[in-house]
Motif scaffolding. Structure first.
Motif, PDB file in Angstrom:
ATOM      1  N   GLN A 205       0.848  -1.190   0.000  1.00 54.97           N
ATOM      2  CA  GLN A 205       0.000   0.000   0.000  1.00 54.97           C
ATOM      3  C   GLN A 205       0.884   1.240   0.000  1.00 54.97           C
ATOM      4  N   THR A 206       0.732   2.078  -1.013  1.00 51.27           N
ATOM      5  CA  THR A 206       1.593   3.256  -1.138  1.00 51.27           C
ATOM      6  C   THR A 206       1.433   4.223   0.037  1.00 51.27           C
ATOM      7  N   LYS A 207       0.268   4.195   0.703  1.00 52.66           N
ATOM      8  CA  LYS A 207       0.064   5.114   1.833  1.00 52.66           C
ATOM      9  C   LYS A 207       1.056   4.865   2.956  1.00 52.66           C
ATOM     10  N   ASN A 208       1.580   3.615   3.037  1.00 53.56           N
ATOM     11  CA  ASN A 208       2.549   3.297   4.078  1.00 53.56           C
ATOM     12  C   ASN A 208       3.910   3.944   3.824  1.00 53.56           C
ATOM     13  N   LEU A 209       4.103   4.499   2.627  1.00 51.29           N
ATOM     14  CA  LEU A 209       5.369   5.132   2.286  1.00 51.29           C
ATOM     15  C   LEU A 209       5.369   6.631   2.583  1.00 51.29           C
TER      16      LEU A 209
END
Length: 478
Positions: A205-209
């Motif tokens: 999940q890109t939000k974790n980056l």
């Protein structure tokens, strides 16, 4: 002869060629690639990405890994040229002895010796932690007392000791057989890494980056965390992952066609390792918020279990445990050759430099094992982990600067190698400065322990080594 003349006397490369002639040249490129990848891609690939992300860099852990790889790559260029020009047992110790003199060679070798003593205990403890985590998932609980150092009230890490002794027994029977086992273990470990990447990407999940580079936070201990400070602290913490290419160079006296084999093995194994470390890092921090990996001893297996893949976690964990034996093989081979070199030259008792009937330095091998076992029995490996990087970085600075001494002698009294460090004379200086920068990024405890280790080394040299050096009986060369 004055004390300085004795300290700065340089060994003749021809003498090393004669002394190492009985070592069997049986290792090729694939053997060294397996040796390098097996040593570099060790327990740390299954632990450090999560540890560094949570403790220092956040999602920018990928930057830390790449920056550490760039520094390691610069030094690897120097190593490749050195190993091709001087394929002697002992790597940096022997090279610096030839180029700068006996005392400086001893200091470089003494620095590397700390790496091998502690790294064996470090990987053995990592193997133990991962195996115990795997067994716990299967309902088998190993009593804590059998995994707790004696100084902390336990009986020592029994699993770590067993793994180290198993590898030593294998190596004592022959290098070629150990190399075949190493190749199999490395392939199994790469399979486990690829399996993790494929399954882990399904939960990415890109939000974790976000935020990719967390803001600097001075309140997080031990820190530093966030900003460029956290990234650079991550580089210093990660660097120990990449130092395995020295294990290739230490075995150069057993290489077939070292002029080609050594550069390909050193640079090729580092490139493979960089790709694997970077991929694991970005996938791991994409699966869960980096804060979830705080104080997590097995982040890869944990992440797989948390996304609903306990069987895959068990498979990856099992292969990871077995694969860590490959790192123990590589470090045991390299460390035993270094101790053999000290004994060969009389700086430590000459019995350590003896070869058995099969032309193997088993006295050095079992001596290395004995010290590593004591370390794993008495100390928490986390307390000593950064000393691995500290000592090795000092040796790396010597090797990088040694190119300036090596290049004028190539084609004269030393072999003119096919591979040479590019962008000479600029790149050797950049490599040395980069290694020094990483050294300065280590914690104060690591620097203090490193200083203590070097003081002990200097005492041993002046009390024993300088008096028993084999060069006392040889023509002094300059």
């Amino acid at each position: 002869m004055g004390i300085w003349q004795r300290m700065s006397r340089r060994e003749d490369a021809a003498n090393y060629e004669d002394r190492d002639a009985k070592l069997q040249r049986v290792l090729g490129v694939k053997d060294f690639l397996a040796l390098g990848v097996g040593t570099i891609v060790s327990a740390s690939i299954f632990t450090l990405p999560g540890v560094i992300a949570a403790g220092h860099a956040g999602p920018a852990v990928i930057i830390s890994f790449i920056a550490a790889a760039i520094v390691a790559g610069l030094i690897a260029f120097a190593y490749a040229e050195m190993a091709a020009a001087m394929p002697f047992a002992g790597s940096a110790y022997s090279w610096i002895n030839v180029l700068f003199g006996e005392f400086f060679g001893w200091i470089a070798g003494w620095a590397l010796l700390a790496e091998y003593f502690i790294a064996l205990a470090f990987v053995g403890s990592g193997l133990s932690a991962n195996l115990r985590g795997l067994l716990t998932e299967l309902g088998v609980q190993i009593p804590t007392v059998f995994a707790t150092p004696i100084l902390s009230g336990g009986f020592g890490d029994v699993i770590a000791v067993g793994a180290i002794l198993l590898v030593t027994t294998l190596l004592s029977r022959g290098v070629k057989n150990a190399s075949r086992v190493e190749i199999f273990l490395v392939l199994a470990k790469i399979f486990a890494i690829v399996l993790f990447l494929l399954v882990g990407l399904t939960a990415f999940q890109t939000k974790n980056l976000h935020p990719f580079i967390p803001a600097y936070d001075a309140t997080i201990k031990p820190g530093p965390f966030g900003g460029w400070q956290g990234i650079w602290a991550g580089v210093s913490g990660i660097f120990l992952s990449y130092i395995g290419f020295d294990s290739i160079a230490a075995n150069s006296a057993e290489a077939k066609n070292p002029g080609k084999t050594m550069p390909r093995g050193i640079l090729g194994s580092l490139l493979i390792a960089v790709v694997l470390f970077s991929a694991v890092s970005i996938v791991l921090v994409g699966m869960f918020k980096y804060t979830r990996y705080a104080n997590n001893a097995e982040p890869v297996a944990w992440a797989l279990r948390m996304i609903g893949h306990p069987i895959v976690a068990a498979v990856v964990g099992a292969i990871a445990v077995v694969g860590m034996l490959s790192a123990l093989i590589g470090m045991s081979m390299a460390g035993s050759r270094l101790i053999y070199s000290f004994g060969r030259d009389g700086l430590l008792p000459k019995q350590l430099g003896k070869l058995n009937a099969k032309h193997l330095p088993n006295v050095g091998l079992w001596s290395l094992t004995a010290v590593a076992v004591l370390i794993s029995e008495f100390f928490e490996f986390s307390q000593l982990a950064q000393l691995i990087s500290a000592g090795t970085l000092v040796a790396f600075i010597f090797v990088s600067l040694g190119i300036y001494r090596l290049r004028p002698r190539e084609g004269r009294d030393l072999t003119d190698p096919a591979f040479k460090m590019p962008l000479y004379p600029i790149l050797p200086a950049i490599a040395a400065l980069s290694a020094f920068g990483v050294l300065m990024g280590l914690g104060i405890d690591a620097k203090v322990m490193m200083l203590g280790w070097f003081v002990l080394g200097v005492v041993i040299y002046f009390v024993y080594g300088i008096k028993h050096s084999i060069m006392n009986d040889e023509r002094i060369t300059r």
